[in-house]
Enzyme design. Structure first.
Site, short mmCIF file in Angstrom:
data_model
loop_
_atom_site.label_atom_id
_atom_site.label_comp_id
_atom_site.label_asym_id
_atom_site.label_seq_id
_atom_site.Cartn_x
_atom_site.Cartn_y
_atom_site.Cartn_z
N TYR A 156 0.84 -1.21 0.00
CA TYR A 156 0.00 0.00 0.00
C TYR A 156 0.87 1.26 0.00
CZ TYR A 156 -3.63 3.26 1.62
OH TYR A 156 -4.50 4.31 1.75
N LYS A 213 1.33 4.22 -2.86
CA LYS A 213 1.00 5.62 -2.57
C LYS A 213 2.22 6.53 -2.73
CE LYS A 213 -3.40 5.17 -1.58
NZ LYS A 213 -4.42 5.80 -2.46
P1 NAP Z 1 -13.33 3.09 1.04
O1 NAP Z 1 -14.28 3.53 2.10
O2 NAP Z 1 -12.92 1.65 0.98
O3 NAP Z 1 -13.94 3.52 -0.39
C1 NAP Z 1 -13.23 3.26 -1.57
C2 NAP Z 1 -14.18 3.21 -2.74
O4 NAP Z 1 -13.38 2.91 -3.91
C3 NAP Z 1 -15.22 2.10 -2.61
O5 NAP Z 1 -16.48 2.56 -3.04
C4 NAP Z 1 -14.67 1.03 -3.54
O6 NAP Z 1 -15.65 0.18 -4.11
C5 NAP Z 1 -14.01 1.85 -4.63
N1 NAP Z 1 -13.03 1.05 -5.35
C6 NAP Z 1 -12.18 0.11 -4.87
N2 NAP Z 1 -11.48 -0.45 -5.87
C7 NAP Z 1 -11.90 0.16 -7.02
C8 NAP Z 1 -11.58 -0.01 -8.39
N3 NAP Z 1 -10.68 -0.92 -8.79
N4 NAP Z 1 -12.20 0.77 -9.31
C9 NAP Z 1 -13.12 1.69 -8.92
N5 NAP Z 1 -13.50 1.86 -7.64
C10 NAP Z 1 -12.89 1.11 -6.70
O7 NAP Z 1 -11.97 3.93 1.08
P2 NAP Z 1 -11.62 5.38 1.69
O8 NAP Z 1 -11.13 5.18 3.07
O9 NAP Z 1 -12.73 6.33 1.41
O10 NAP Z 1 -10.34 5.74 0.81
C11 NAP Z 1 -10.41 6.55 -0.35
C12 NAP Z 1 -8.98 6.88 -0.80
O11 NAP Z 1 -8.29 7.52 0.28
C13 NAP Z 1 -8.16 5.65 -1.16
O12 NAP Z 1 -7.32 5.94 -2.26
C14 NAP Z 1 -7.31 5.42 0.08
O13 NAP Z 1 -6.13 4.73 -0.19
C15 NAP Z 1 -7.07 6.83 0.53
N6 NAP Z 1 -6.73 6.92 1.95
C16 NAP Z 1 -7.61 6.55 2.92
C17 NAP Z 1 -7.22 6.64 4.26
C18 NAP Z 1 -8.14 6.27 5.40
O14 NAP Z 1 -7.69 6.29 6.56
N7 NAP Z 1 -9.40 5.92 5.16
C19 NAP Z 1 -5.95 7.11 4.60
C20 NAP Z 1 -5.09 7.49 3.59
C21 NAP Z 1 -5.49 7.39 2.27
P3 NAP Z 1 -16.05 -1.23 -3.39
O15 NAP Z 1 -16.92 -0.84 -2.24
O16 NAP Z 1 -16.74 -1.99 -4.45
O17 NAP Z 1 -14.74 -1.84 -2.96
#
Ligand code: NAP
Length: 257
Positions: A150, A154
């Site tokens: 991961y 990133k």
């Molecule tokens: P999340 O709640 O898991 O939501 C991610 C969304 O992306 C889900 O709707 C998922 O669909 C969709 N997705 C996954 N794989 C995909 C693909 N191949 N094509 C299109 N859509 C896809 O994640 P989040 O926490 O909101 O994170 C959003 C972004 O922020 C990510 O890039 C993550 O790495 C980054 N981020 C998050 C955190 C944190 O603490 N939450 C911290 C740092 C960075 P499904 O439901 O079908 O899987």
């Protein structure tokens, strides 16, 4: 109304950070395109937002990404803002990461972001400009336990942001990166067990997780004209996690047991 009538594509916008960003964009007058692997979720998100377009997409698949862009171009004829947000979590220690998990993580979080950014950049270059916000992570800046695949993905995306900023400036495409810290979403629920949460809360000067809405506020700034001279930048939205050094605060806080 800082984003009035802007066509704003949010990948992974069905839930979590993506949905909160789309909501913040809509509050500023944008027309959202919610693109997600979960097509039903994308439709529900658009229904909740009250306007926009839902598109099913797998960002790791070039044909699917091209089809998404074609659909948006048929509907609106332009893409003004890209929130390049779709991604998956990862929590496997280095010694245990299998090639399948490594490839899957890189293909969605790095290659997927590249495919979407490149396809949208071609549209933006042809229309005379646009705004791109990539979504990396604090895990791409620090060596977090279990964040091998991961974090590598990133870190790659953060560097790609800089290259995009250098090459796309002449096309009037403004490119930046948001690096969230620990944000309370489904992904965090999956990746963070109780001891991990305690460790984060200790290591974050603000002693709490961030909210998706706090990423939304930062994204509105970068998507707006106010950020026109902010370019190739990574904006950490992390409660001070990246800045922190010595964290001993006497009796006020102690490292998690
Ligand atoms: P999340 O709640 O898991 O939501 C991610 C969304 O992306 C889900 O709707 C998922 O669909 C969709 N997705 C996954 N794989 C995909 C693909 N191949 N094509 C299109 N859509 C896809 O994640 P989040 O926490 O909101 O994170 C959003 C972004 O922020 C990510 O890039 C993550 O790495 C980054 N981020 C998050 C955190 C944190 O603490 N939450 C911290 C740092 C960075 P499904 O439901 O079908 O899987």
């Amino acid at each position: 109304m800082r984003l009035k009538d802007k066509i704003a594509l949010v990948t992974g916008g069905a839930r979590g950070i993506g949905f909160a960003v789309a909501k913040a964009f809509v509050a500023e007058g944008a027309i959202p395109v919610i693109a997600d692997l979960n097509e039903d979720g994308a439709r529900e998100a658009v229904a909740k937002l009250g306007k926009g377009l839902a598109v099913g997409v797998n960002v790791a698949d070039a044909a699917s990404v091209n089809a998404m862009v074609d659909t948006i171009m048929k509907e609106y004829g332009r893409i003004d803002i890209l929130m390049n947000n779709a991604g998956i979590g990862g929590n496997t220690p280095f010694l245990d990461i299998g090639l399948e998990e490594w490839n899957r993580t890189i293909s969605i979080n790095l290659t997927g972001a590249f495919l979407v950014a490149q396809a949208c950049s071609k549209v933006m270059a042809a229309q005379g400009g646009g705004k791109i916000i990539n979504v990396a992570s604090l895990s791409g800046q620090r060596g977090g336990h279990g964040r091998g695949a991961y974090g590598a993905a990133k870190a790659g995306l953060e560097l790609l942001t800089k290259v995009m900023a250098v090459e796309l400036a002449e096309h009037n495409i403004n490119v930046n990166n948001i690096a969230p810290g620990a944000i309370e979403t489904e992904m965090a629920k999956f990746a963070h067990d109780k001891p991990t949460r305690a460790a984060y809360n200790y290591l974050i000067p603000m002693t709490r997780y961030g909210t998706p809405e706090e990423i939304g506020d930062a994204a509105v700034f970068l998507a707006s004209d106010e950020a026109r001279y902010v370019h190739g930048h990574t904006l950490n939205v992390d409660g001070g996690f990246r800045a922190a050094g010595l964290m001993f605060r006497g009796s006020k806080a102690a490292p998690p047991a």
